[in-house]
Design a protein around this motif. Structure first.
Motif, PDB file in Angstrom:
ATOM      1  N   THR A  53       0.839  -1.198   0.000  1.00  8.65           N
ATOM      2  CA  THR A  53       0.000   0.000   0.000  1.00  8.65           C
ATOM      3  C   THR A  53       0.872   1.246   0.000  1.00  8.65           C
ATOM      4  O   THR A  53       0.605   2.215  -0.733  1.00  8.65           O
ATOM      5  N   TYR A  54       1.937   1.232   0.799  1.00  8.81           N
ATOM      6  CA  TYR A  54       2.833   2.382   0.846  1.00  8.81           C
ATOM      7  C   TYR A  54       3.540   2.593  -0.495  1.00  8.81           C
ATOM      8  O   TYR A  54       3.684   3.731  -0.954  1.00  8.81           O
ATOM      9  N   VAL A  55       3.951   1.510  -1.127  1.00  4.21           N
ATOM     10  CA  VAL A  55       4.575   1.622  -2.455  1.00  4.21           C
ATOM     11  C   VAL A  55       3.613   2.296  -3.433  1.00  4.21           C
ATOM     12  O   VAL A  55       4.000   3.190  -4.208  1.00  4.21           O
ATOM     13  N   LEU A  56       2.355   1.887  -3.416  1.00  4.37           N
ATOM     14  CA  LEU A  56       1.355   2.483  -4.304  1.00  4.37           C
ATOM     15  C   LEU A  56       1.153   3.967  -4.000  1.00  4.37           C
ATOM     16  O   LEU A  56       1.133   4.806  -4.914  1.00  4.37           O
ATOM     17  N   LEU A  57       1.015   4.305  -2.728  1.00  2.00           N
ATOM     18  CA  LEU A  57       0.777   5.696  -2.357  1.00  2.00           C
ATOM     19  C   LEU A  57       1.945   6.595  -2.759  1.00  2.00           C
ATOM     20  O   LEU A  57       1.750   7.722  -3.240  1.00  2.00           O
ATOM     21  N   ILE A  73      10.893  -3.247  -6.184  1.00  2.00           N
ATOM     22  CA  ILE A  73       9.753  -2.357  -5.995  1.00  2.00           C
ATOM     23  C   ILE A  73       9.384  -2.170  -4.526  1.00  2.00           C
ATOM     24  O   ILE A  73       8.918  -1.114  -4.116  1.00  2.00           O
ATOM     25  N   ALA A  74       9.578  -3.206  -3.699  1.00  2.00           N
ATOM     26  CA  ALA A  74       9.298  -3.062  -2.266  1.00  2.00           C
ATOM     27  C   ALA A  74      10.489  -3.449  -1.417  1.00  2.00           C
ATOM     28  O   ALA A  74      10.593  -3.012  -0.275  1.00  2.00           O
ATOM     29  N   LEU A  75      11.374  -4.271  -1.953  1.00  2.00           N
ATOM     30  CA  LEU A  75      12.474  -4.819  -1.170  1.00  2.00           C
ATOM     31  C   LEU A  75      13.739  -4.797  -2.017  1.00  2.00           C
ATOM     32  O   LEU A  75      13.777  -5.380  -3.101  1.00  2.00           O
ATOM     33  N   GLN A  76      14.760  -4.094  -1.538  1.00  2.00           N
ATOM     34  CA  GLN A  76      16.033  -4.037  -2.250  1.00  2.00           C
ATOM     35  C   GLN A  76      16.873  -5.275  -1.956  1.00  2.00           C
ATOM     36  O   GLN A  76      16.543  -6.079  -1.088  1.00  2.00           O
ATOM     37  N   GLU A  77      17.991  -5.405  -2.697  1.00  2.00           N
ATOM     38  CA  GLU A  77      18.892  -6.528  -2.463  1.00  2.00           C
ATOM     39  C   GLU A  77      19.425  -6.469  -1.032  1.00  2.00           C
ATOM     40  O   GLU A  77      19.462  -5.407  -0.412  1.00  2.00           O
ATOM     41  N   PRO A  78      19.831  -7.612  -0.463  1.00  2.00           N
ATOM     42  CA  PRO A  78      20.291  -7.617   0.928  1.00  2.00           C
ATOM     43  C   PRO A  78      21.543  -6.762   1.132  1.00  2.00           C
ATOM     44  O   PRO A  78      22.341  -6.575   0.210  1.00  2.00           O
ATOM     45  N   SER A  81      10.896   7.313   4.684  1.00  2.00           N
ATOM     46  CA  SER A  81      10.448   8.199   3.609  1.00  2.00           C
ATOM     47  C   SER A  81      11.498   8.270   2.509  1.00  2.00           C
ATOM     48  O   SER A  81      12.657   8.612   2.761  1.00  2.00           O
ATOM     49  N   GLY A  82      11.091   7.925   1.305  1.00  2.00           N
ATOM     50  CA  GLY A  82      11.989   7.999   0.157  1.00  2.00           C
ATOM     51  C   GLY A  82      12.908   6.805  -0.006  1.00  2.00           C
ATOM     52  O   GLY A  82      13.681   6.744  -0.951  1.00  2.00           O
ATOM     53  N   LYS A  83      12.855   5.836   0.927  1.00  2.00           N
ATOM     54  CA  LYS A  83      13.740   4.673   0.856  1.00  2.00           C
ATOM     55  C   LYS A  83      12.927   3.388   0.900  1.00  2.00           C
ATOM     56  O   LYS A  83      11.907   3.310   1.572  1.00  2.00           O
ATOM     57  N   ARG A  84      13.419   2.376   0.185  1.00  2.00           N
ATOM     58  CA  ARG A  84      12.776   1.069   0.219  1.00  2.00           C
ATOM     59  C   ARG A  84      13.348   0.246   1.370  1.00  2.00           C
ATOM     60  O   ARG A  84      14.385   0.556   1.916  1.00  2.00           O
ATOM     61  N   GLY A  85      12.662  -0.820   1.691  1.00  2.00           N
ATOM     62  CA  GLY A  85      13.140  -1.714   2.731  1.00  2.00           C
ATOM     63  C   GLY A  85      14.150  -2.706   2.180  1.00  2.00           C
ATOM     64  O   GLY A  85      14.330  -2.856   0.973  1.00  2.00           O
ATOM     65  N   ARG A  86      14.838  -3.395   3.087  1.00  2.00           N
ATOM     66  CA  ARG A  86      15.765  -4.444   2.682  1.00  2.00           C
ATOM     67  C   ARG A  86      16.097  -5.292   3.910  1.00  2.00           C
ATOM     68  O   ARG A  86      15.711  -4.959   5.016  1.00  2.00           O
ATOM     69  N   HIS A  87      16.834  -6.376   3.694  1.00  2.00           N
ATOM     70  CA  HIS A  87      17.312  -7.198   4.801  1.00  2.00           C
ATOM     71  C   HIS A  87      18.784  -6.899   5.060  1.00  2.00           C
ATOM     72  O   HIS A  87      19.564  -6.735   4.115  1.00  2.00           O
ATOM     73  N   GLU A  88      19.149  -6.858   6.332  1.00  2.00           N
ATOM     74  CA  GLU A  88      20.541  -6.627   6.719  1.00  2.00           C
ATOM     75  C   GLU A  88      21.072  -7.895   7.377  1.00  2.00           C
ATOM     76  O   GLU A  88      20.478  -8.408   8.331  1.00  2.00           O
ATOM     77  N   TRP A  89      22.181  -8.392   6.844  1.00  2.00           N
ATOM     78  CA  TRP A  89      22.791  -9.636   7.317  1.00  2.00           C
ATOM     79  C   TRP A  89      24.136  -9.334   7.975  1.00  2.00           C
ATOM     80  O   TRP A  89      24.948  -8.597   7.420  1.00  2.00           O
ATOM     81  N   LEU A  90      24.351  -9.915   9.134  1.00  2.00           N
ATOM     82  CA  LEU A  90      25.638  -9.846   9.816  1.00  2.00           C
ATOM     83  C   LEU A  90      26.196 -11.273   9.832  1.00  2.00           C
ATOM     84  O   LEU A  90      25.624 -12.158  10.478  1.00  2.00           O
TER      85      LEU A  90
END
Length: 494
Positions: free
Chosen positions: A210-214, A444-449, A399-408
């Protein structure tokens, strides 16, 4: 709607009687199915007899029956003809699982949940102008099954939309042909084109999409917030992932104190809960007359081969329970993989507390530990790396940034190329998890890790700091919050 509020009040007051009557109805309807005959279903079967005869099971336990139903056999788990299956990820033996959706579960569970959601909202906000405009919903897609073209499989939202009555379809936007498009990037562009011209008064969906669409609507229209596009917007009904991390994002993009948010607990297996009080974030009324009979496993007994289950009258406040359901679609004593806590016993209200295993589901991707371990193994094989430990957590959208996963990741032997390691990790996760793959489409919603090669000893330092060095203490592989990751990095001065 007023009549339905009366019915809801009845199961608030008489929860055990409603569940007992529902249970007897399920047994009576299913007694002549193959499953019912095998397990000795009969009229007036007691709960104790049911629990003795029917084992607690998971998807793998029911899959032989489900596969036969998908191939066209009927009257196996449930007597009604099953032609629809809700596709979901998270299984241990397959990329996706397929949950049977009977006519009864559509009408008496999923649709009833949708109607009750409106009834409860109108009861909470009688001055609403909700019905003066359209309801926007972002659905998935469906297609014929690969093993039988006469049955269809898809996201539960798509199954519901495809079967909506005409009156409900007339109230929503975008049109079905747009809502069920399977290419997400094209769908969002088309949704922007269609919906900006509508008077949208409510939205429903997963917060991520929904946020991506908005955000895309604002980019296309040049407006500064969504109220400049839809001035009468007043409600967002959300579910599937925790809304907490998204709350500020939505308040920034919909700057109104009159905007209301309502949480629902709907899944492929059924519709289970609706927020029935204003201002109670994440707390939902357990819906007891939807053709779903509930049992609960205390989490300290979850790993037992046949755990003892509790009925609704036996649960306690504040404890974590895994949900077990028997439904009007033929799921019998089925562990859905979610954990809940009761916040009230009169009436029964719940909060979703997590999954039965470590996971990341910040964006609807449902990545489980097994997915992560397979991906880590392949990435190591491709780059000559050897690891000693790892953990992963989400980076939530800003705001202005997509989500992603962070791996340690702590390497005993460094990969010959960390970028290549990250690429294989990502590609393997996409291969083994269809929901992760969908969220990663075109970033579109999730960037590379984001992968960090940690100095050796970081996890041991953290365990030592926690007083958990040695024994059977383990580093949590996945977490849906950033608590562990940030604490590990902080302890090690990273």
């Amino acid at each position: 709607m007023k009549k339905r509020i009366h019915d809801i009040d009845l199961f608030r007051k008489y929860p055990h009687e409603v569940q007992a009557e529902l249970f007897q109805n399920l047994i009576s309807v299913a007694k002549n199915t193959e499953w019912g005959k095998k397990h000795g279903y009969k009229d007036n079967l007691s709960i104790r007899e049911f629990q003795e005869r029917v084992p607690v099971t998971n998807y793998e336990g029911l899959y032989p029956y489900i596969e036969r139903v998908m191939k066209g056999e009927q009257n196996l788990l449930w007597p009604s003809k099953i032609e629809w299956f809700a596709k979901s990820s998270g299984t241990t033996n397959a990329r996706s699982k397929f949950i049977p959706v009977s006519p009864e579960s559509l009408e008496d569970c999923h649709y009833k949940g949708g109607k009750d959601m409106l009834s409860i909202y109108v009861n909470l906000y009688p001055e609403t102008k909700l019905f003066s405009g359209k309801a926007l919903s972002i659905g998935g897609s469906h297609r014929p099954s690969e093993i039988n073209s006469k049955v269809s499989c898809g996201d539960v939202s798509a199954v519901i939309m495809q079967n909506l009555p005409m009156w409900a379809e007339a109230m929503r936007t975008p049109p079905l042909k747009v809502a069920l498009m399977d290419k997400w990037e094209e769908k969002i562009e088309k949704m922007v084109e269609v919906t900006v011209e509508e008077n949208v008064t409510s939205m429903s969906g997963v917060p991520t999409w929904t946020y991506v669409l908005l955000k895309r609507i604002l980019e296309v229209t040049g407006k500064s917030n969504i109220l400049e596009v839809w001035p009468n917007l007043e409600l967002f009904t959300h579910g599937a992932v925790a809304f907490g991390p998204y709350r500020k994002l939505f308040r920034d993009i919909i700057p109104s104190n009159k905007m209301n948010y309502l949480e629902v607990y709907n899944a492929s297996e059924g519709f289970f809960g609706i927020q029935d009080q204003a201002g109670t974030e994440d707390e939902m009324l357990l819906m007891l007359d939807y053709g779903v009979y509930y049992e609960f496993i205390p989490m300290d007994q979850y790993e037992e081969e046949q755990p003892k289950t509790l009925t609704l009258d036996q649960v306690e406040l504040g404890k974590n329970y895994a949900i077990v359901i028997s439904t009007n679609a033929g799921l019998w004593r089925y562990k859905i993989g979610d954990t809940i806590r009761f916040t009230s016993l009169s009436p029964y209200r719940i909060k979703i507390s997590g999954r039965t295993k470590h996971f990341i589901n910040a964006f609807g991707e449902e990545v489980i530990v097994e997915n992560a371990e397979v991906a880590i193994t392949k990435a190591c094989q491709a780059t000559g790396a050897i690891i000693t430990n790892f953990t992963a957590a989400p980076i939530y959208m800003e705001s202005g940034k997509r989500g992603r996963h962070e791996w340690l990741i702590e390497f005993e032997k460094q990969p010959d190329n960390l970028d290549r390691f990250t690429q294989v990790l990502d590609e393997t996760l996409r291969d083994v998890n269809s929901d992760y793959d969908a969220k990663r489409q075109n970033d579109i919603a999730l960037q590379e890790p984001l992968v960090h090669a940690a100095p050796q000893g970081v996890f041991m330092n953290w365990l030592r700091h926690k007083g958990k060095l040695g024994g059977q203490n383990k580093v949590p592989r996945l977490s849906n919050s950033r608590e562990y990751l940030e604490e590990i990095m902080q302890v090690n001065g990273m």
